[in-house]
Scaffold this active site. Structure first.
Site, PDB file in Angstrom:
ATOM      1  N   HIS B  14       0.849  -1.197   0.000  1.00 25.33           N
ATOM      2  CA  HIS B  14       0.000   0.000   0.000  1.00 25.33           C
ATOM      3  C   HIS B  14       0.879   1.240   0.000  1.00 25.33           C
ATOM      4  O   HIS B  14       2.091   1.179   0.142  1.00 25.33           O
ATOM      5  CB  HIS B  14      -0.972   0.014   1.196  1.00 25.33           C
ATOM      6  CG  HIS B  14      -0.351   0.304   2.533  1.00 25.33           C
ATOM      7  ND1 HIS B  14      -1.089   0.578   3.658  1.00 25.33           N
ATOM      8  CD2 HIS B  14       0.938   0.347   2.936  1.00 25.33           C
ATOM      9  CE1 HIS B  14      -0.292   0.793   4.681  1.00 25.33           C
ATOM     10  NE2 HIS B  14       0.940   0.652   4.287  1.00 25.33           N
ATOM     11  N   CYS B  33       5.375   6.937   4.057  1.00 29.72           N
ATOM     12  CA  CYS B  33       4.218   6.147   3.613  1.00 29.72           C
ATOM     13  C   CYS B  33       3.637   6.679   2.302  1.00 29.72           C
ATOM     14  O   CYS B  33       2.796   6.029   1.683  1.00 29.72           O
ATOM     15  CB  CYS B  33       3.117   6.147   4.672  1.00 29.72           C
ATOM     16  SG  CYS B  33       3.615   5.353   6.194  1.00 29.72           S
ATOM     17  N   HIS B  39       4.846   0.174  -0.444  1.00 26.82           N
ATOM     18  CA  HIS B  39       5.641  -0.674   0.458  1.00 26.82           C
ATOM     19  C   HIS B  39       4.662  -1.694   1.023  1.00 26.82           C
ATOM     20  O   HIS B  39       3.474  -1.661   0.677  1.00 26.82           O
ATOM     21  CB  HIS B  39       6.300   0.164   1.556  1.00 26.82           C
ATOM     22  CG  HIS B  39       5.318   0.846   2.456  1.00 26.82           C
ATOM     23  ND1 HIS B  39       4.667   2.001   2.092  1.00 26.82           N
ATOM     24  CD2 HIS B  39       4.836   0.526   3.672  1.00 26.82           C
ATOM     25  CE1 HIS B  39       3.845   2.369   3.062  1.00 26.82           C
ATOM     26  NE2 HIS B  39       3.919   1.477   4.028  1.00 26.82           N
ATOM     27  N   HIS B  41       3.416  -4.840   4.183  1.00 25.24           N
ATOM     28  CA  HIS B  41       3.416  -5.346   5.563  1.00 25.24           C
ATOM     29  C   HIS B  41       2.881  -6.770   5.591  1.00 25.24           C
ATOM     30  O   HIS B  41       2.120  -7.174   4.707  1.00 25.24           O
ATOM     31  CB  HIS B  41       2.505  -4.488   6.453  1.00 25.24           C
ATOM     32  CG  HIS B  41       2.928  -3.059   6.562  1.00 25.24           C
ATOM     33  ND1 HIS B  41       3.997  -2.652   7.320  1.00 25.24           N
ATOM     34  CD2 HIS B  41       2.435  -1.929   5.986  1.00 25.24           C
ATOM     35  CE1 HIS B  41       4.135  -1.336   7.223  1.00 25.24           C
ATOM     36  NE2 HIS B  41       3.204  -0.880   6.408  1.00 25.24           N
ATOM     37  N   ASP B  79      -4.725 -10.691   0.226  1.00 29.79           N
ATOM     38  CA  ASP B  79      -3.389 -11.284   0.354  1.00 29.79           C
ATOM     39  C   ASP B  79      -2.607 -11.219  -0.956  1.00 29.79           C
ATOM     40  O   ASP B  79      -3.117 -11.585  -2.019  1.00 29.79           O
ATOM     41  CB  ASP B  79      -3.508 -12.746   0.805  1.00 29.79           C
ATOM     42  CG  ASP B  79      -2.149 -13.350   1.124  1.00 29.79           C
ATOM     43  OD1 ASP B  79      -1.313 -12.651   1.746  1.00 29.79           O
ATOM     44  OD2 ASP B  79      -1.916 -14.517   0.744  1.00 29.79           O
ATOM     45  N   HIS B  80      -1.361 -10.742  -0.843  1.00 26.13           N
ATOM     46  CA  HIS B  80      -0.484 -10.590  -2.005  1.00 26.13           C
ATOM     47  C   HIS B  80      -1.122  -9.718  -3.083  1.00 26.13           C
ATOM     48  O   HIS B  80      -1.056 -10.011  -4.281  1.00 26.13           O
ATOM     49  CB  HIS B  80      -0.022 -11.960  -2.547  1.00 26.13           C
ATOM     50  CG  HIS B  80       1.011 -12.583  -1.651  1.00 26.13           C
ATOM     51  ND1 HIS B  80       0.681 -13.149  -0.437  1.00 26.13           N
ATOM     52  CD2 HIS B  80       2.360 -12.680  -1.754  1.00 26.13           C
ATOM     53  CE1 HIS B  80       1.774 -13.576   0.156  1.00 26.13           C
ATOM     54  NE2 HIS B  80       2.818 -13.309  -0.619  1.00 26.13           N
ATOM     55  N   GLU B 124      -0.839  -3.874  11.762  1.00 32.28           N
ATOM     56  CA  GLU B 124       0.060  -3.596  10.640  1.00 32.28           C
ATOM     57  C   GLU B 124       1.463  -4.080  11.003  1.00 32.28           C
ATOM     58  O   GLU B 124       2.215  -4.579  10.168  1.00 32.28           O
ATOM     59  CB  GLU B 124       0.081  -2.094  10.348  1.00 32.28           C
ATOM     60  CG  GLU B 124       0.902  -1.729   9.141  1.00 32.28           C
ATOM     61  CD  GLU B 124       1.000  -0.216   8.958  1.00 32.28           C
ATOM     62  OE1 GLU B 124       0.125   0.346   8.288  1.00 32.28           O
ATOM     63  OE2 GLU B 124       1.942   0.389   9.482  1.00 32.28           O
TER      64      GLU B 124
END
Lengths: 144, 137
Positions: B14, B33, B39, B41, B79-80, B124
């Protein structure tokens, strides 16, 4: 109405303390506080977990900007408490620096944070014990 | 009444950006950010439901069923993935931890049989997490 979210942030600091009350006898202190009464003190890696609630700002998506909260915590908490002896603090001159009392002191420190409402202070003294404070007169909450 | 919590993990990319602001304003508010390359998490989701224990099964909800719901409604979507580009609710909302918790609540609300959604918690990182208890809570 904007949704209300709770933001939780954990801060780490290492400090020493000794549990001792001057007004009672050395024997009674040892009996009451055990190894925590060691005259030389001892220390912990504390974790302070702060919980703030507030409406999620429509433009930032945040309850409060973390960089503001981190700067506040650095200035008000970590710069003062990290690598310090809690017994030397004015706030612990007349009361023992137990983790319960530490919770109340951290509430006093974080409560004036201007951008969100403080809901809970949790202090973990070790991985096996932690203490929660919800503010003066607040009902206990058992969310965990 | 019992509270039951199920965890799930997802890993996503994100970045934070408000199109109404200048680049300088975005970097002033969001710092690193705001990097447009994004980037990522490893997120941990904790979903807590409230309900009564079924006298026959001894369950509040069937854990396998709850796991499947989390997989279908959240993990398979998040996810991913890049949250800004690939998850529809973040086309109009910045994918902060707070907004992710709210979005997951909205994805799950009304979909869990025999229990009431009580809390959505999104980590996060271990030292940063957001809780949402629903509209008006």
């Amino acid at each position: 109405m904007r949704p209300i979210a709770h933001l939780n942030r954990r801060y780490h600091f290492s400090a020493s303390h000794r549990l001792h009350v001057d007004s009672i006898s050395p024997d009674r202190n040892r009996e009451m506080f055990g190894k925590c009464n060691n005259p030389f003190g001892h220390g912990h890696n504390y974790v302070a977990q702060v919980t703030f609630a507030g409406p999620v700002d429509a433009t930032t998506g945040m309850v409060t900007n973390l960089s503001d909260l981190d700067a506040f915590a650095q200035r008000e908490l970590l710069d003062v408490f990290d690598h310090a002896n809690l017994n030397t603090f004015e706030c612990f001159r007349d009361i023992v620096p137990s983790t319960e009392n530490l919770c109340v002191e951290l509430w006093r420190i974080f409560e004036p944070y201007p951008h969100a409402n403080l809901k809970r202070i949790r202090v973990e003294e070790t991985g096996n014990n932690s203490f929660d404070y919800f503010g003066e007169g607040a009902p206990l909450s058992h969310e965990e | 009444m019992i509270l039951l919590t199920r965890k799930a993990d997802f890993s996503s990319a994100h970045f934070y950006w408000n199109d109404a602001w200048t680049e300088a304003e975005n970097f002033r508010v969001f710092g690193k950010c705001a990097n447009r390359q994004g980037h990522g998490h490893n997120y941990t989701l904790e979903v807590t439901v409230a309900g009564t224990v079924d006298p026959t099964s001894g369950f509040v909800v069937d854990l396998k069923q709850l796991k499947d719901i989390l997989e279908r409604e959240v993990v398979s979507v998040y996810d991913h993935r890049h949250l800004n580009y690939e998850v529809p609710e973040f086309a109009a909302a910045i994918p902060t931890t707070e907004n992710i918790a709210i979005a997951i609540w909205r994805r799950l609300e009304g979909k869990i049989p025999n229990a009431r959604l009580h809390r959505v918690r999104v980590y996060e990182m271990p030292d940063l997490f957001a809780d949402y208890y629903g509209e008006g809570a």
